[in-house]
Design an enzyme around this catalytic site. Structure first.
Site, PDB file in Angstrom:
ATOM      1  N   GLU A   1      16.540 -18.065  -9.137  1.00 19.56           N
ATOM      2  CA  GLU A   1      16.211 -16.665  -9.431  1.00 19.56           C
ATOM      3  C   GLU A   1      15.624 -16.525 -10.846  1.00 19.56           C
ATOM      4  O   GLU A   1      14.666 -15.777 -11.065  1.00 19.56           O
ATOM      5  CB  GLU A   1      17.482 -15.807  -9.260  1.00 19.56           C
ATOM      6  CG  GLU A   1      17.345 -14.341  -9.596  1.00 19.56           C
ATOM      7  CD  GLU A   1      16.358 -13.571  -8.719  1.00 19.56           C
ATOM      8  OE1 GLU A   1      15.751 -14.148  -7.815  1.00 19.56           O
ATOM      9  OE2 GLU A   1      16.174 -12.365  -8.981  1.00 19.56           O
TER      10      GLU A   1
ATOM     11  N   CYS B   1       0.852  -1.178   0.000  1.00 19.43           N
ATOM     12  CA  CYS B   1       0.000   0.000   0.000  1.00 19.43           C
ATOM     13  C   CYS B   1       0.896   1.239   0.000  1.00 19.43           C
ATOM     14  O   CYS B   1       1.891   1.306   0.711  1.00 19.43           O
ATOM     15  CB  CYS B   1      -0.953   0.087   1.179  1.00 19.43           C
ATOM     16  SG  CYS B   1      -2.102  -1.282   1.241  1.00 19.43           S
TER      17      CYS B   1
ATOM     18  N   LYS C   1       5.659  -4.261  -4.319  1.00 24.10           N
ATOM     19  CA  LYS C   1       7.114  -4.187  -4.200  1.00 24.10           C
ATOM     20  C   LYS C   1       7.612  -4.499  -2.797  1.00 24.10           C
ATOM     21  O   LYS C   1       8.557  -5.241  -2.619  1.00 24.10           O
ATOM     22  CB  LYS C   1       7.564  -2.789  -4.629  1.00 24.10           C
ATOM     23  CG  LYS C   1       9.061  -2.566  -4.580  1.00 24.10           C
ATOM     24  CD  LYS C   1       9.730  -3.155  -5.786  1.00 24.10           C
ATOM     25  CE  LYS C   1      11.236  -3.030  -5.769  1.00 24.10           C
ATOM     26  NZ  LYS C   1      11.851  -4.133  -6.512  1.00 24.10           N
TER      27      LYS C   1
ATOM     28  N   ARG D   1       3.804  -0.186  -4.778  1.00 23.77           N
ATOM     29  CA  ARG D   1       3.562  -0.740  -3.438  1.00 23.77           C
ATOM     30  C   ARG D   1       2.213  -1.470  -3.361  1.00 23.77           C
ATOM     31  O   ARG D   1       1.907  -2.112  -2.356  1.00 23.77           O
ATOM     32  CB  ARG D   1       3.595   0.381  -2.394  1.00 23.77           C
ATOM     33  CG  ARG D   1       4.939   1.072  -2.276  1.00 23.77           C
ATOM     34  CD  ARG D   1       4.901   2.095  -1.166  1.00 23.77           C
ATOM     35  NE  ARG D   1       4.654   1.463   0.105  1.00 23.77           N
ATOM     36  CZ  ARG D   1       5.576   1.000   0.933  1.00 23.77           C
ATOM     37  NH1 ARG D   1       6.842   1.129   0.609  1.00 23.77           N
ATOM     38  NH2 ARG D   1       5.245   0.434   2.058  1.00 23.77           N
TER      39      ARG D   1
ATOM     40  N   HIS E   1      15.935 -37.397  -8.498  1.00 25.07           N
ATOM     41  CA  HIS E   1      15.226 -37.704  -7.249  1.00 25.07           C
ATOM     42  C   HIS E   1      13.747 -37.333  -7.325  1.00 25.07           C
ATOM     43  O   HIS E   1      13.105 -37.176  -6.304  1.00 25.07           O
ATOM     44  CB  HIS E   1      15.921 -37.009  -6.076  1.00 25.07           C
ATOM     45  CG  HIS E   1      17.357 -37.415  -5.947  1.00 25.07           C
ATOM     46  ND1 HIS E   1      17.739 -38.657  -5.518  1.00 25.07           N
ATOM     47  CD2 HIS E   1      18.500 -36.748  -6.254  1.00 25.07           C
ATOM     48  CE1 HIS E   1      19.068 -38.742  -5.541  1.00 25.07           C
ATOM     49  NE2 HIS E   1      19.541 -37.593  -5.997  1.00 25.07           N
TER      50      HIS E   1
ATOM     51  N   LYS F   1      11.981 -14.987 -11.787  1.00 20.20           N
ATOM     52  CA  LYS F   1      11.755 -13.868 -12.729  1.00 20.20           C
ATOM     53  C   LYS F   1      10.716 -14.266 -13.769  1.00 20.20           C
ATOM     54  O   LYS F   1       9.843 -13.478 -14.128  1.00 20.20           O
ATOM     55  CB  LYS F   1      13.057 -13.466 -13.458  1.00 20.20           C
ATOM     56  CG  LYS F   1      14.192 -12.917 -12.616  1.00 20.20           C
ATOM     57  CD  LYS F   1      13.869 -11.752 -11.747  1.00 20.20           C
ATOM     58  CE  LYS F   1      13.512 -12.127 -10.368  1.00 20.20           C
ATOM     59  NZ  LYS F   1      13.545 -11.126  -9.332  1.00 20.20           N
TER      60      LYS F   1
ATOM     61  N   TRP G   1      -2.978  -2.614  -1.786  1.00 18.00           N
ATOM     62  CA  TRP G   1      -2.731  -4.042  -1.978  1.00 18.00           C
ATOM     63  C   TRP G   1      -3.666  -4.713  -0.990  1.00 18.00           C
ATOM     64  O   TRP G   1      -3.477  -4.621   0.222  1.00 18.00           O
ATOM     65  CB  TRP G   1      -1.272  -4.390  -1.688  1.00 18.00           C
ATOM     66  CG  TRP G   1      -0.932  -5.802  -2.057  1.00 18.00           C
ATOM     67  CD1 TRP G   1      -0.585  -6.271  -3.291  1.00 18.00           C
ATOM     68  CD2 TRP G   1      -0.915  -6.942  -1.184  1.00 18.00           C
ATOM     69  NE1 TRP G   1      -0.372  -7.623  -3.252  1.00 18.00           N
ATOM     70  CE2 TRP G   1      -0.559  -8.071  -1.961  1.00 18.00           C
ATOM     71  CE3 TRP G   1      -1.170  -7.139   0.162  1.00 18.00           C
ATOM     72  CZ2 TRP G   1      -0.447  -9.347  -1.438  1.00 18.00           C
ATOM     73  CZ3 TRP G   1      -1.054  -8.420   0.690  1.00 18.00           C
ATOM     74  CH2 TRP G   1      -0.688  -9.504  -0.115  1.00 18.00           C
TER      75      TRP G   1
ATOM     76  N   ASN H   1      -2.085   1.429   5.967  1.00 12.93           N
ATOM     77  CA  ASN H   1      -1.213   0.378   5.461  1.00 12.93           C
ATOM     78  C   ASN H   1      -0.971  -0.590   6.608  1.00 12.93           C
ATOM     79  O   ASN H   1      -0.494  -0.172   7.662  1.00 12.93           O
ATOM     80  CB  ASN H   1       0.111   1.029   5.009  1.00 12.93           C
ATOM     81  CG  ASN H   1       1.071   0.050   4.376  1.00 12.93           C
ATOM     82  OD1 ASN H   1       0.766  -1.111   4.213  1.00 12.93           O
ATOM     83  ND2 ASN H   1       2.253   0.532   4.031  1.00 12.93           N
ATOM     84  N   GLY H   2      -1.347  -1.852   6.452  1.00 11.43           N
ATOM     85  CA  GLY H   2      -1.136  -2.824   7.527  1.00 11.43           C
ATOM     86  C   GLY H   2      -2.375  -3.679   7.708  1.00 11.43           C
ATOM     87  O   GLY H   2      -3.250  -3.723   6.841  1.00 11.43           O
TER      88      GLY H   2
ATOM     89  N   GLU I   1       7.113 -14.493 -12.016  1.00  7.59           N
ATOM     90  CA  GLU I   1       6.548 -13.195 -11.632  1.00  7.59           C
ATOM     91  C   GLU I   1       6.148 -12.369 -12.839  1.00  7.59           C
ATOM     92  O   GLU I   1       5.086 -11.765 -12.879  1.00  7.59           O
ATOM     93  CB  GLU I   1       7.605 -12.351 -10.911  1.00  7.59           C
ATOM     94  CG  GLU I   1       7.970 -12.777  -9.562  1.00  7.59           C
ATOM     95  CD  GLU I   1       9.036 -11.846  -9.016  1.00  7.59           C
ATOM     96  OE1 GLU I   1       8.724 -11.083  -8.106  1.00  7.59           O
ATOM     97  OE2 GLU I   1      10.187 -11.873  -9.510  1.00  7.59           O
TER      98      GLU I   1
END
Ligand code: F6R
Length: 615
Positions: A493, A2, A610, A28, A516, A497, A86, A112-113, A500
């Site tokens: 990584e 947020c 973010k 955000r 395995h 990428k 968010w 925010n929270g 996302e």
């Protein structure tokens, strides 16, 4: 998570200043956005059409990204607050978008929270208040309204200055009742000021001349002021056009905060001519790494000594930063012959029993605000461990709470998909390990070579190779990525990428793990990306590639040499341990171009934000 922005001051276009602020904070959270403003002068026409809103707070809010929205329909104002959301409590809808209002439209909140006890508070407030949304945030504004009203009724004969004091008490008392980690800004018509309080998510105050600001991230303030104060947890601030004073949520005194100067410039937070922030930030990497290599060795050496002298060093980070921690274990083992431990932030708290005052916890974070990292660090501190941080955002919570800190110096990273902060972490870890090694110059030269290799990868000829590959795999449902040793975190990584940015299911594996279980997933034509650097992992990784090929896998080799077994080859020069940097850049570009090929927005992937400031 947020984004929060507030403005009060001399200008008449507060709603559009706030909208600009929200645009720069949108990474955000981008489920919805909204602005509340207090009309200053409105045209006679507007007043006639909007009789019911005269003397009340006006709100414009909408589900979805801001896009090319404007606030031309809000009248002139010198006081406004805004929010990009968010979603946590309550679905993504216009009604659940912030700001939320009290029953009389005299107060507005952005939040925010997560208010953990919102249901209990809502029940206590009972039927005296009208709740419109499904959010926890709306409960807080009605609680403040209730407390404000009670204090006003018990204080008669008030002068205009008194309203500020009473509003202050009302917000303070209400904030004390909220459980969970929260940051709020509340605007009030009566006292013509806004009050912010926080015990979790970040908030920065910006002091201008005849105008003041509040924002979740200081860089959103850069176009207006460089004078900032980063609020500490359990602080409360009152901001009007001429006044800023700060106090404690659990205290009585108030004081003027001491502001520091931001060194950021407007061009540091722009995407320039690039089509996306993600691409710009990928292109920033040669400069970022060059700068890290050329940095003052004495501060790196001192930081490395901390690691060397500690009884045990435990790295902690989340997501991409966690993969940098994993890479750190290989880097320190190979380069400094030293064992470092690591854990993801959200799991760290469950394995802290062994920490002592001789332990060092090294937290890795771009934002310095990731709640799971902050909580891990707090848990370590209660056991007496020392805290060190490799962090990108100067002044962030992690930066302030750490005993020792080293800035990543990667510059502002705005794309939700992290790129340059990851390679900056790798470069810093290599520099740190090199200062504990027998041959610093050799390692530094490898890093220097990685810079020119990244530059080669970013040439048009190479980009075309990657885009052509993207055309071949963009319709696939699954992509598997393998690597051994240092290339294992690179495989993880790369898969992250791709996931996302393009929403294609991608999984990274340690190449040796194939047999395995993983190999059961491979069918004819399944894209398999294999990292095959010129190191001790080469022969064993090649064996894994053979096994994939034998099951029909479409082999994409990322290596220093081309092999017949590859169906597609992407070259990466050998830069020793630093090969992980250019290899990662190829993974980033794959994610980026897959996203663009699918017509997605790589800067704001669905469901993400973010900075992850909630659990
Ligand atoms: C992935 C990504 C996230 C972050 C993670 C930690 O591209 O950006 O996985 O790396 O949320 O964030 P910081 O580094 O800010 O602690």
């Amino acid at each position: 998570m947020c984004g929060i922005f507030g403005y009060i001051g001399k200008r008449n276009d507060a709603p559009s200043i706030v909208l600009t602020g929200l645009r720069s904070l949108e990474y955000r959270g981008y489920d919805s956005w909204g602005i509340a403003s207090l009309s200053k002068k409105s045209s006679a026409n507007w007043r006639i059409k909007n009789q019911k809103y005269l003397g009340k707070i006006l709100v414009k809010k909408k589900a979805g990204k801001i896009g090319d929205a404007n606030v031309n329909d809000l009248p002139a104002s010198s006081f406004a607050i805004g929010h990009t959301r968010w979603a946590t409590h309550g679905g993504v809808s216009d009604i659940n978008a912030h700001p939320h209002l009290d029953c009389q439209r005299q107060l507005a909140i952005i939040h925010n929270g997560i208010i953990e006890n919102y249901d209990e508070i809502r029940k206590e407030l009972g039927s005296n208040h009208k709740f419109i949304s499904d959010t926890d945030s709306e409960v807080a504004i009605h609680l403040i309204e209730e407390n404000y009203q009670r204090l006003l009724t018990s204080n008669s004969g008030l002068k205009s200055q008194d309203y500020k004091d009473i509003f202050w008490e009302a917000v303070k008392n209400s904030f004390r009742k909220l459980s969970g980690l929260n940051a709020i800004i509340v605007m009030d018509i009566k006292s013509k000021c806004m009050i912010a309080a926080k015990n979790g998510s970040p908030l920065a105050i910006g002091k201008g001349s005849g105008e003041n600001f509040l924002a979740s991230d200081a860089h959103a303030l850069v176009p207006y002021t460089k004078e900032v104060y980063f609020m500490e947890d359990d602080e409360l601030v009152l901001i009007s056009t001429d006044d800023i004073y700060i106090g404690k949520v659990y205290g009585y005194s108030k004081k003027t905060p001491v502001f520091s100067k931001l060194s950021l410039k407007t061009q540091d937070v722009d995407k320039g001519n690039y089509s996306h922030y993600m691409l710009k930030e990928i292109y920033d990497q040669p400069d970022v790494i060059r700068k890290i290599v050329g940095e003052n060795n004495s501060s790196t050496a001192q930081f490395a000594k901390l690691i060397d002298n500690s009884y045990g060093t435990y790295m902690v980070g989340c997501g991409t930063a966690a993969y940098a921690c994993l890479a750190g274990t290989y880097i320190f083992s190979k380069v400094a012959k030293k064992h470092l431990n690591w854990a993801v932030g959200s799991e760290f708290g469950y394995i802290t029993d062994f920490l002592t005052s001789k332990s060092l916890v090294l937290a890795l974070s771009q934002s310095g605000e990731t709640i799971d990292v902050l909580e891990a660090v707090k848990a370590a501190r209660t056991r007496g461990a020392k805290i060190a941080a490799l962090v990108n955002v100067d002044g962030s919570t992690l930066f302030r709470m750490s005993d020792y800190k080293l800035l990543l110096d990667a510059g502002v990273e705005k794309a939700v998909v992290s790129t340059k902060a990851f390679t900056a972490k790798l470069a810093k870890l290599i520099m740190l390990a090199s200062s504990l090694s027998d041959d610093v110059d050799k390692v530094v030269n490898m890093l220097k070579k990685s810079v020119t290799t990244v530059e080669q990868i970013l040439t048009e000829k190479n980009l075309r190779l990657i885009r052509n590959l993207v055309d071949l795999i963009v319709k696939k449902q699954h992509i598997y990525v393998i690597g051994r040793g240092l290339s294992y975190p690179v495989a993880l990584e790369t898969a992250l990428k791709i996931k996302e940015a393009s929403y294609i299911h991608a999984e990274g594996f340690a190449a040796g793990e194939l047999k395995h279980g993983v190999i059961a997933l491979i069918e004819a034509g399944t894209p398999c990306i294999a990292f095959l650097p010129n190191d001790e992992t080469y022969a064993a990784s090649l064996a894994g590639v053979m096994e994939l090929k034998a099951r029909g896998g479409f082999i994409i080799g990322i290596s220093f040499k081309n092999l017949d077994i590859f169906d597609y080859y992407l070259p990466v020069s050998d830069c020793g341990v630093a090969t992980i940097i250019p290899a990662t850049v190829i993974g980033q570009l794959l994610g980026y171009f897959l996203s663009v090929a699918k017509g997605l927005d790589p800067d704001m992937p669905r469901n993400l934000a973010k900075s992850v400031t909630v659990k």
